[in-house]
Design a protein around this motif. Sequence first.
Motif, mmCIF file in Angstrom:
data_model
loop_
_atom_site.group_PDB
_atom_site.id
_atom_site.type_symbol
_atom_site.label_atom_id
_atom_site.label_comp_id
_atom_site.label_asym_id
_atom_site.label_seq_id
_atom_site.Cartn_x
_atom_site.Cartn_y
_atom_site.Cartn_z
ATOM 1 N N MET A 95 66.476 16.538 36.263
ATOM 2 C CA MET A 95 65.338 15.701 36.644
ATOM 3 C C MET A 95 64.911 14.892 35.423
ATOM 4 O O MET A 95 64.746 15.430 34.344
ATOM 5 C CB MET A 95 64.176 16.563 37.126
ATOM 6 N N SER A 129 64.117 13.144 40.701
ATOM 7 C CA SER A 129 65.308 13.966 40.670
ATOM 8 C C SER A 129 66.401 13.282 41.471
ATOM 9 O O SER A 129 66.170 12.814 42.579
ATOM 10 C CB SER A 129 64.990 15.336 41.293
ATOM 11 N N GLY A 167 70.761 16.413 44.796
ATOM 12 C CA GLY A 167 71.920 17.219 44.456
ATOM 13 C C GLY A 167 72.919 17.307 45.583
ATOM 14 O O GLY A 167 72.587 17.128 46.754
ATOM 15 N N THR A 211 72.224 19.824 48.710
ATOM 16 C CA THR A 211 71.173 19.661 49.696
ATOM 17 C C THR A 211 71.788 19.736 51.087
ATOM 18 O O THR A 211 72.798 19.109 51.350
ATOM 19 C CB THR A 211 70.478 18.296 49.526
ATOM 20 N N ALA A 237 61.246 18.587 43.827
ATOM 21 C CA ALA A 237 62.383 18.457 42.910
ATOM 22 C C ALA A 237 63.469 19.465 43.256
ATOM 23 O O ALA A 237 64.662 19.131 43.283
ATOM 24 C CB ALA A 237 61.918 18.638 41.467
ATOM 25 N N ASP A 264 67.288 18.739 44.765
ATOM 26 C CA ASP A 264 68.442 19.230 44.009
ATOM 27 C C ASP A 264 69.268 20.227 44.808
ATOM 28 O O ASP A 264 70.270 20.741 44.317
ATOM 29 C CB ASP A 264 67.977 19.897 42.715
ATOM 30 N N GLN A 314 68.251 23.186 45.788
ATOM 31 C CA GLN A 314 67.968 24.546 45.339
ATOM 32 C C GLN A 314 66.994 25.221 46.303
ATOM 33 O O GLN A 314 66.096 24.572 46.835
ATOM 34 C CB GLN A 314 67.359 24.524 43.937
#
Length: 214
Positions: free
Chosen positions: A1, A6, A9, A12, A55, A59, A61
């Motif tokens: 980021m 960001s 990613g 996702t 963020a 990404d 996550q």
Amino acid sequence: MTDGFSVPGPTTTGPLAATVARVADLAGRLGLSHGDVFHVDELSEASGVPADVVAALLDGQPAGEPDLQTRFLQRFDLLRRTRLKPNGRRYTQQEIADGAGMSRQQAGALINGDRRPTMEHCDAIQRFFKVHAGFLTADDADALNGALQRTEQRLLQDYAGDGDPLERLLQDHGVRGIAWRAAQLPTDKHRDKVTEWLDMLLESVKPTSPDDSR
């Protein structure tokens, strides 16, 4: 980021991933950087999702999912910090209570987390702050997806310019190209998102009736 945004990613997944991909594609066509459309703080304000969670989701996550009460308190606090009066000051508890049709004691208990909100409370607060339905209650990924879909609609309008956005899209890809790409998607859920996107396009180019111009 970097610099408040960001870069989405590669991990996702789900509806959010499809929306991210479409927004990124439109941004590229318009010559916009990822920072212009995936700015974490702006997406947080638009969706109600905390910036660090935005963020993480972009990404790809896992960010966890707060319970409904925690989510409500996070987003209610964000509304009070970001949706200000014309003079730049926050709305008082009494002003929120009056605008949402509840007592000052009820508003205070909701703000302090001493009372669990009902759907009626949420609807009234959302109307007062002029945010979309579900702002206070939607799952984080769904809330972020909704904010990005609204970004997508704005980008589609910019991309169309003075022309017809549907015609522009068909010129770029062709009807067969769209159908072929949709056929490559792995599930009906993914194909439903394509249909949803095309429905947004059709809605944006719907002719205005004579009565609407009066």
